[in-house]
Design an enzyme around this catalytic site. Structure first.
Site, PDB file in Angstrom:
ATOM      1  N   ASP A 218       0.774  -1.237   0.000  1.00  0.00           N
ATOM      2  CA  ASP A 218       0.000   0.000   0.000  1.00  0.00           C
ATOM      3  C   ASP A 218       0.809   1.292   0.000  1.00  0.00           C
ATOM      4  O   ASP A 218       0.559   2.184  -0.802  1.00  0.00           O
ATOM      5  CB  ASP A 218      -0.941   0.013   1.201  1.00  0.00           C
ATOM      6  CG  ASP A 218      -1.920  -1.137   1.199  1.00  0.00           C
ATOM      7  OD1 ASP A 218      -1.751  -2.072   0.405  1.00  0.00           O
ATOM      8  OD2 ASP A 218      -2.857  -1.120   1.997  1.00  0.00           O
ATOM      9  N   GLU A 446       1.562 -10.180  11.067  1.00  0.00           N
ATOM     10  CA  GLU A 446       1.296  -9.655   9.728  1.00  0.00           C
ATOM     11  C   GLU A 446       2.602  -9.337   9.009  1.00  0.00           C
ATOM     12  O   GLU A 446       2.787  -9.662   7.833  1.00  0.00           O
ATOM     13  CB  GLU A 446       0.429  -8.399   9.846  1.00  0.00           C
ATOM     14  CG  GLU A 446       0.028  -7.784   8.533  1.00  0.00           C
ATOM     15  CD  GLU A 446      -0.842  -6.537   8.724  1.00  0.00           C
ATOM     16  OE1 GLU A 446      -1.273  -5.971   7.698  1.00  0.00           O
ATOM     17  OE2 GLU A 446      -1.078  -6.128   9.884  1.00  0.00           O
TER      18      GLU A 446
END
Length: 509
Positions: A218, A446
């Site tokens: 992102d 993550e």
């Protein structure tokens, strides 16, 4: 037959990942089974790791798909589900098939697979941008958005055909009995047509992304220059739900987020029509995954009795286009190209290493990528545990902030496969060992800091757990159907069966 006990099944051939001497924490021993053949016991550390990974996937299972994490990401994400299915195939091939089928049920009429499929039972304020922002069924009507399910309007990297093929070979009998590949093949072919035709915005044969979220990384520094042309949405027009679950210092800045919102709003207001926005970038990782999936589509076509020659030829042409348009021989890696300016973006990101996945990559290009990966910019085998998401020496490097420096498990999984494909077995073994060690020690985080492996982001992250299972259980990099039924370690089998019961009654989905 679909069996939860396949979590513990493993090959006993020379490619068994647990046998490598480069992975001492996960070593085991061989015993003679009742049939007189060698039965491989992976050892307690490996059994514990795969049971913990299975527990993560069980806890994040909704009944038809798997959320990346219960808190931060409470819906179904596109490339997450592809990676999750790759790991789930070792636990339950049936559940892995359903994971992909659920995602593809939300495919748009123009072929795109949306990057989020929203769960209607989740409150709107649990995640932003929420369904009422995307308004897919109305704003996306001209592009064929489904009316019965709410989705986003952008896409994510096309890992899906590769995932479908790997899921098939985990249990070809089940796959054929269910018509898994015959049903998915037309959908996957339409998805690739969309990318190769509607998204060839640069005219050079490669697909472009029209939003940083589409590429999956992102807030990578590669987006800073093209994003600078975007006027951010005012902060008062949105609320960042991600900050309810993570430290602001680890997440994209408010300025970047405002630009993401503005880009998405503009795309939505144009009816999700491609080609007119301020942001269009050819990304090497996105296109490498498209090429890898094109090879997988060729295998699927062959399995279905169709001619695979055209698809393999297309994959080779796309590889040549990737090298022609995005390779920088002086820097020894691939770079993004800003379609609006026509210029390469001189930021060294892990996306520029991912084309190592491709079998038709020229030898000198593959060798240069390995050298770059091992050098001062990424530090593999030296300064870092895992390959970072961004140049260690870059001005924008931050070891904690999302895609601006931390190491991610999916990109390292891809690089491990690429290293092995191009003959770098020792380096691949070391990376695999580091991935397994770090996944377990971080609680399947993550992402992690590249130097120490410190956990960042959401704990119990699904693709981290899934790819851990894949590294533990499969190193068949030819992606061919496996041989006879595998042997199992009985204690782990019983525990896996208990975990599998959470999927609606043992061996059912």
């Amino acid at each position: 037959m679909d069996r939860s006990t396949q979590l513990t099944a493993r090959r006993t051939g020379p490619l068994d990942p647990v046998r490598t001497s480069a992975s001492p924490p996960f070593s085991g021993h061989s015993e003679i089974g009742h049939s007189g053949t060698a039965v491989y016991d992976p050892g307690p550390a490996a059994r514990s790791l795969h049971l913990r990974a299975a527990r993560v996937l069980h806890d994040n299972w909704t009944g038809t798909s798997t959320v990346p994490s219960r808190g931060l990401y409470p819906h179904q994400w596109s490339w997450d589900s592809a990676f999750i299915a790759i790991g789930l195939r070792h636990l339950s091939p049936l559940r892995a098939q359903v994971e992909l089928e659920t995602l593809l049920d939300a495919q748009w009429g123009d072929g795109r697979i949306p990057h989020i499929v929203f769960n209607p039972s989740v409150p709107l304020d649990a995640y932003f941008p929420s369904p009422d922002f995307w308004r897919s069924s109305t704003a996306g009507r001209a592009a064929g958005a489904p009316r019965t399910v709410q989705t986003s309007g952008i896409v994510q990297p096309p890992v899906h055909a590769l995932a479908a093929w790997l899921v098939h070979v985990a249990d070809p009998g089940l796959s054929r009995a269910r018509g898994f590949l015959s049903r998915l093949y037309p959908q996957l072919a339409a998805w690739h047509r969309y990318l190769l035709h509607r998204r060839d915005l640069g005219g050079g044969g490669l697909a472009s992304v029209v939003h940083p979220w589409e590429q999956g990384m992102d807030n990578a520094p590669s987006w800073d220059a093209p994003l600078s042309r975007v006027t951010p949405a005012p902060p008062r027009t949105f609320r960042r739900a991600d900050l309810d679950h993570g430290a602001a210092s680890d997440r994209p800045t408010d300025l970047d987020y405002g630009r993401y919102v503005a880009l998405a709003s503009d795309y939505r207001d144009r009816g999700y029509a491609d080609g007119a926005g301020n942001f269009a970038v050819e990304d090497p990782a996105f296109n490498a995954l498209l090429i890898a999936s094109e090879y997988a589509l060729a295998r699927i076509a062959r399995e279905l009795g169709a001619n695979a020659t055209a698809r393999r030829a297309r994959a080779e042409r796309l590889t040549a286009a990737l090298v022609e348009r995005l390779w920088d021989p002086a820097e020894g890696m691939f770079f993004c190209r800003d379609v609006r300016t026509g210029e390469l973006i001189p930021e060294r990101g892990v996306a520029g290493l991912v084309p190592l996945l491709l079998p038709a990559l020229p030898r000198d290009v593959a060798d240069s990528l390995v050298q770059t990966m091992r050098g001062p910019h990424f530090g593999l085998g030296g300064a870092t545990r895992l390959v970072p998401s961004y140049d260690l020496t870059g001005e924008a490097f931050d070891p904690h902030r999302y895609w601006r420096g931390p190491a991610w498990f999916n990109t390292n999984w891809m690089l491990e496969r690429g290293l092995r494909l191009h003959g770098e077995q020792a380096l691949a073994d070391g990376l695999r060992s580091a991935l397994l060690d770090t996944a377990g020690a971080s609680g399947f985080a993550e992402y992690v800091t590249p130097y120490t492996g410190e956990a960042c982001g959401a704990p119990g992250f699904s693709w981290t757990a899934a790819l851990t299972l894949d590294l533990l259980h499969d190193h068949d990099h030819q992606h061919e159907p496996p041989g006879p039924a595998h042997n199992t370690a009985q204690g782990a089998v019983r525990a896996s069966e208990e975990i599998g019961k959470g999927a609606k009654g043992g061996n059912q989905v």
